[in-house]
Design a protein around this motif. Structure first.
Motif: not given
Length: 290
Positions: A147-176
């Protein structure tokens, strides 16, 4: 445990309450206030690379931070990544929380277990998992290359993806939790007044879910700004955040005053942003109620 005497005078009740709160107060002071004060003091100490931390007082660390483009870039990267992670968690977590609150047994328990299951796995293991998924040789890596995006590893996009995966439960539980407190009769009342589903969500459900969104956002933002493992393993040296710089100053350069100054400034930045966000959202919440 000491129980106040129902017949005691107000002064005696206050004294007993004070004595009852003393152990926790001392624990709070010893584990939080004292280390924080020592860190503030350390941040103003002079430092010599040959002699180490010196006696006296200086603003050298703070001046160096505010005059260094590299350090300011790290702070800005930490700020926008944490803000983006919080926004994505809100956009994903709020609908998931609503779906979870509408589910019936036993599917709500199954869905809740799926949401919480990442917390049962080590953070380092999850980061390595994402590094394998985002590797240029993986199917996702090859797709992004095509797609012409290059490698996502070792970029800020990879950090955002990893943090969203880690932090999502901490958002869902209070809202639920907030959504579970909504009286079903209020939703039925809205429908009885010919409100559409979107109007019901906007005027009934979202305002009452606001405290959960606020709590979840503050938790996610605070944890994201202090994240260490994900930026190291997925961001590499090109997407370092403030926590990585603090670790480097303390453990590699042994410049403890600089590490302390970075930690204090990160804490101040967090407090200012969180308090401002809290005020804005609370005002919006009060306007929606009244």
């Amino acid at each position: 445990m000491t129980h106040p005497d129902p017949g005691a005078t107000p002064a005696r009740k206050r004294r007993l309450s004070f004595l009852g709160a003393m152990p926790l107060t001392l624990l709070f002071i010893g584990l939080l206030i004292v280390p924080l004060v020592l860190t503030i003091v350390l941040s103003f100490r002079p430092y010599d690379y040959d002699l180490g931390v010196q006696a006296g007082w200086t603003l050298e660390q703070y001046i160096e931070i505010f005059t260094s483009n590299y350090t300011l870039t790290v702070f800005w990267r930490t700020l926008w990544i944490s803000g983006l992670v919080t926004l994505i968690c809100v956009l994903i977590g709020v609908p998931e929380s609503y779906i979870l609150s509408r589910m019936k047994a036993p599917w709500n328990s199954v869905f809740l277990l799926v949401i919480l299951s990442p917390l049962l796995i080590s953070l380092v293991v999850r980061a390595f998992g994402w590094s394998m998924l985002l590797n240029p040789m993986s199917p996702i890596g090859k797709l992004t290359e095509m797609m012409g995006l290059g490698s996502l590893l070792y970029t800020s996009a990879a950090v955002v993806i990893g943090l969203v995966h880690v932090m999502l439960p901490f958002m869902i539980i209070p809202v639920w939790t907030s959504l579970n407190k909504i009286d079903p009769q209020t939703i039925k009342a809205a429908y009885s007044l010919n409100a559409s589903k979107w109007q019901t969500i906007k005027r009934v459900i979202l305002p009452q879910a606001t405290p959960g969104i606020l709590s979840g956002s503050l938790i996610v933002f605070g944890l994201s700004t202090s994240a260490f493992a994900i930026p190291v393993l997925l961001g590499g040296g090109r997407s370092r955040m403030v926590s990585n710089s603090i670790y480097e100053q303390f453990m590699v350069d042994l410049n403890w005053p600089m590490g302390a100054a970075l930690a204090i400034l990160l804490l101040i930045m967090n407090l200012i942003i969180m308090m401002s966000y809290n005020q804005i959202l609370e005002r919006s919440y009060k306007r929606s109620l009244g």
